[in-house]
Write a protein that holds these residues in place. Structure first.
Motif, PDB file in Angstrom:
ATOM      1  N   ALA A 124       0.824  -1.199   0.000  1.00  0.00           N
ATOM      2  CA  ALA A 124       0.000   0.000   0.000  1.00  0.00           C
ATOM      3  C   ALA A 124       0.863   1.255   0.000  1.00  0.00           C
ATOM      4  CB  ALA A 124      -0.929   0.002   1.206  1.00  0.00           C
ATOM      5  N   THR A 125       0.474   2.217  -0.811  1.00  0.00           N
ATOM      6  CA  THR A 125       1.189   3.485  -0.876  1.00  0.00           C
ATOM      7  C   THR A 125       0.632   4.449   0.160  1.00  0.00           C
ATOM      8  OG1 THR A 125      -0.290   4.372  -2.569  1.00  0.00           O
ATOM      9  CG2 THR A 125       1.635   3.126  -3.311  1.00  0.00           C
ATOM     10  N   ARG A 126       1.325   5.564   0.327  1.00  0.00           N
ATOM     11  CA  ARG A 126       0.907   6.521   1.331  1.00  0.00           C
ATOM     12  C   ARG A 126      -0.530   6.977   1.132  1.00  0.00           C
ATOM     13  NH1 ARG A 126       4.087  12.121   2.052  1.00  0.00           N
ATOM     14  NH2 ARG A 126       2.696  12.664   0.303  1.00  0.00           N
ATOM     15  N   SER A 127      -0.928   7.159  -0.105  1.00  0.00           N
ATOM     16  CA  SER A 127      -2.276   7.622  -0.392  1.00  0.00           C
ATOM     17  C   SER A 127      -3.339   6.566  -0.108  1.00  0.00           C
ATOM     18  CB  SER A 127      -2.387   8.073  -1.848  1.00  0.00           C
ATOM     19  OG  SER A 127      -2.126   7.006  -2.738  1.00  0.00           O
ATOM     20  N   ASP A 128      -2.940   5.319   0.076  1.00  0.00           N
ATOM     21  CA  ASP A 128      -3.887   4.259   0.393  1.00  0.00           C
ATOM     22  C   ASP A 128      -4.293   4.261   1.863  1.00  0.00           C
ATOM     23  OD1 ASP A 128      -4.063   3.085  -2.197  1.00  0.00           O
ATOM     24  OD2 ASP A 128      -2.156   2.050  -1.843  1.00  0.00           O
ATOM     25  N   TYR A 129      -3.538   4.919   2.687  1.00  0.00           N
ATOM     26  CA  TYR A 129      -3.820   4.930   4.118  1.00  0.00           C
ATOM     27  C   TYR A 129      -4.874   5.976   4.445  1.00  0.00           C
ATOM     28  CZ  TYR A 129       0.041   1.735   4.811  1.00  0.00           C
ATOM     29  OH  TYR A 129       0.868   0.633   4.775  1.00  0.00           O
ATOM     30  N   ASP A 130      -5.826   5.574   5.264  1.00  0.00           N
ATOM     31  CA  ASP A 130      -6.981   6.405   5.552  1.00  0.00           C
ATOM     32  C   ASP A 130      -6.896   7.133   6.890  1.00  0.00           C
ATOM     33  OD1 ASP A 130      -8.778   5.502   3.225  1.00  0.00           O
ATOM     34  OD2 ASP A 130      -8.232   3.589   4.182  1.00  0.00           O
ATOM     35  N   TYR A 131      -6.160   6.573   7.831  1.00  0.00           N
ATOM     36  CA  TYR A 131      -6.075   7.154   9.164  1.00  0.00           C
ATOM     37  C   TYR A 131      -4.634   7.203   9.611  1.00  0.00           C
ATOM     38  CZ  TYR A 131     -11.030   5.966   9.055  1.00  0.00           C
ATOM     39  OH  TYR A 131     -12.350   5.849   8.698  1.00  0.00           O
ATOM     40  N   TRP A 132      -4.335   8.241  10.369  1.00  0.00           N
ATOM     41  CA  TRP A 132      -2.979   8.466  10.841  1.00  0.00           C
ATOM     42  C   TRP A 132      -2.971   8.830  12.318  1.00  0.00           C
ATOM     43  CZ3 TRP A 132       1.229   7.948   7.526  1.00  0.00           C
ATOM     44  CH2 TRP A 132       0.913   7.827   6.166  1.00  0.00           C
ATOM     45  N   GLY A 133      -1.967   8.346  13.026  1.00  0.00           N
ATOM     46  CA  GLY A 133      -1.743   8.794  14.378  1.00  0.00           C
ATOM     47  C   GLY A 133      -1.061  10.143  14.389  1.00  0.00           C
ATOM     48  N   GLN A 134      -0.844  10.671  15.571  1.00  0.00           N
ATOM     49  CA  GLN A 134      -0.230  11.989  15.703  1.00  0.00           C
ATOM     50  C   GLN A 134       1.285  11.944  15.783  1.00  0.00           C
ATOM     51  OE1 GLN A 134      -2.087  14.285  18.808  1.00  0.00           O
ATOM     52  NE2 GLN A 134      -3.990  14.471  17.640  1.00  0.00           N
ATOM     53  N   GLY A 135       1.846  10.764  15.822  1.00  0.00           N
ATOM     54  CA  GLY A 135       3.279  10.613  15.757  1.00  0.00           C
ATOM     55  C   GLY A 135       3.944  10.506  17.112  1.00  0.00           C
TER      56      GLY A 135
END
Length: 125
Positions: free
Chosen positions: A107-118
């Motif tokens: 999966a590429t970066r654009s495939d990811y739907d949700y992200w944590g705050q790091g």
């Protein structure tokens, strides 16, 4: 909706180890890919590692292969990134991400739907 919370970052010496954790809450019953990215100031977010569910597979950036291990135990809402032999160039903010519609370690970066705050990882030289 899916919420992601990362933990485990910190300051470590050159050659040391850290284990990052990411816990997902919300819609966790579906199949999806979980991954790790990292970013330093002035540069774009870079792929680190990913793990899919079906088929169960892992994928790593060449720069971390052999040093980092991504895992997803039976508690399938949690993903870990074990980082060994850390180098100063590994210093970055590390982000956990989940792809809701793509189940592939490619999966590429654009495939990811949700992200944590790091979570910040700093490796001293």
């Amino acid at each position: 909706q899916v919420q992601l919370v990362e933990s485990g970052g910190g300051l470590v010496q050159d050659g040391g180890s850290l284990r990052l954790s990411c816990v997902a809450s919300g819609r966790s019953e579906s199949l999806y890919t979980m991954g790790w990215f990292r970013q330093v100031p002035g540069k774009e977010r870079a792929f680190v590692a990913a793990i899919s569910r079906s088929p169960d597979s892992t994928y790593y950036a060449a720069s971390v292969k052999g040093r980092f291990t991504i895992s997803r135990p039976n508690a399938k809402n949690t993903v870990y990134l074990q980082m060994n032999s850390l180098k100063p160039e590994d210093t970055a903010v590390y982000y956990c991400a989940v792809a809701e519609f793509v189940d592939s370690g490619l999966a590429t970066r654009s495939d990811y739907d949700y992200w944590g705050q790091g979570t910040q990882v700093t490796v001293s030289s």
